[in-house]
Design a protein around this motif. Sequence first.
Motif, PDB file in Angstrom:
ATOM      1  N   ASN A  60       0.816  -1.214   0.000  1.00  0.00           N
ATOM      2  CA  ASN A  60       0.000   0.000   0.000  1.00  0.00           C
ATOM      3  C   ASN A  60       0.850   1.264   0.000  1.00  0.00           C
ATOM      4  N   PHE A  61       2.093   1.153  -0.437  1.00  0.00           N
ATOM      5  CA  PHE A  61       3.034   2.264  -0.329  1.00  0.00           C
ATOM      6  C   PHE A  61       2.530   3.521  -1.043  1.00  0.00           C
ATOM      7  N   GLU A  62       1.974   3.392  -2.233  1.00  0.00           N
ATOM      8  CA  GLU A  62       1.499   4.560  -2.981  1.00  0.00           C
ATOM      9  C   GLU A  62       0.362   5.274  -2.253  1.00  0.00           C
ATOM     10  N   HIS A  63      -0.489   4.510  -1.578  1.00  0.00           N
ATOM     11  CA  HIS A  63      -1.609   5.111  -0.852  1.00  0.00           C
ATOM     12  C   HIS A  63      -1.148   5.763   0.452  1.00  0.00           C
ATOM     13  N   ILE A  64      -0.140   5.185   1.078  1.00  0.00           N
ATOM     14  CA  ILE A  64       0.378   5.744   2.332  1.00  0.00           C
ATOM     15  C   ILE A  64       1.198   6.999   2.041  1.00  0.00           C
TER      16      ILE A  64
ATOM     17  N   LYS B  88      -0.110   5.900  10.237  1.00  0.00           N
ATOM     18  CA  LYS B  88      -1.258   6.003  11.141  1.00  0.00           C
ATOM     19  C   LYS B  88      -2.438   6.677  10.459  1.00  0.00           C
ATOM     20  N   ALA B  89      -2.172   7.743   9.704  1.00  0.00           N
ATOM     21  CA  ALA B  89      -3.252   8.443   8.996  1.00  0.00           C
ATOM     22  C   ALA B  89      -3.927   7.509   7.992  1.00  0.00           C
ATOM     23  N   TYR B  90      -3.131   6.705   7.306  1.00  0.00           N
ATOM     24  CA  TYR B  90      -3.692   5.756   6.339  1.00  0.00           C
ATOM     25  C   TYR B  90      -4.545   4.696   7.039  1.00  0.00           C
ATOM     26  N   LEU B  91      -4.057   4.195   8.166  1.00  0.00           N
ATOM     27  CA  LEU B  91      -4.814   3.183   8.906  1.00  0.00           C
ATOM     28  C   LEU B  91      -6.129   3.752   9.442  1.00  0.00           C
TER      29      LEU B  91
ATOM     30  N   ARG C 216      -8.572   4.047   6.552  1.00  0.00           N
ATOM     31  CA  ARG C 216      -9.143   2.734   6.202  1.00  0.00           C
ATOM     32  C   ARG C 216     -10.179   2.291   7.220  1.00  0.00           C
ATOM     33  N   ARG C 217      -9.928   2.559   8.506  1.00  0.00           N
ATOM     34  CA  ARG C 217     -10.894   2.177   9.525  1.00  0.00           C
ATOM     35  C   ARG C 217     -12.188   2.941   9.356  1.00  0.00           C
ATOM     36  N   GLU C 218     -12.101   4.236   9.051  1.00  0.00           N
ATOM     37  CA  GLU C 218     -13.297   5.034   8.821  1.00  0.00           C
ATOM     38  C   GLU C 218     -14.062   4.547   7.602  1.00  0.00           C
TER      39      GLU C 218
ATOM     40  N   ARG D 159     -15.966   1.420   8.491  1.00  0.00           N
ATOM     41  CA  ARG D 159     -17.139   1.708   9.317  1.00  0.00           C
ATOM     42  C   ARG D 159     -18.303   2.241   8.498  1.00  0.00           C
ATOM     43  N   SER D 160     -17.973   3.004   7.450  1.00  0.00           N
ATOM     44  CA  SER D 160     -19.054   3.619   6.668  1.00  0.00           C
ATOM     45  C   SER D 160     -19.709   2.645   5.698  1.00  0.00           C
ATOM     46  N   ARG D 161     -19.148   1.495   5.517  1.00  0.00           N
ATOM     47  CA  ARG D 161     -19.746   0.495   4.606  1.00  0.00           C
ATOM     48  C   ARG D 161     -20.916  -0.189   5.219  1.00  0.00           C
TER      49      ARG D 161
END
Length: 127
Positions: free
Chosen positions: A96-100, A114-117, A120-122, A125-127
Amino acid sequence: MLTVVMAMSQAGAQTPATDPVAPAPAAVRSTPAYPEPYLPPALRKPLRDATTGPVLLRYQAMQKLKKRFDDADLDGSGTLTRDEARKAGLGFIDKNFEHIDTYQRGNVSFDDLKAYLMQRREEARSR
């Protein structure tokens, strides 16, 4: 003999009597000799606080990830390149390097991770 008994009773009155039926001090009474096998639900203590349990687990997991991140940072720059992540076995970062690496710097900091994680958690949750 009566005088001996009276003398003994007077001597006993002068010394503090130890009553075998008297309650024990609070420190001794903290654990009952025979605990109750059943406590009503109102008196039970929860095994763990449900609100802090997941937070504590996330904190511990984040601390372990931080340690692995720091161990993988071979040059001590505070950031990881894709190659450093790959060599350290941090496949999640490698994949996931490009996204991080949102600023396309060629390296990622732990704050970027941490921001990427959190993102992803948010999203999950929204799904």
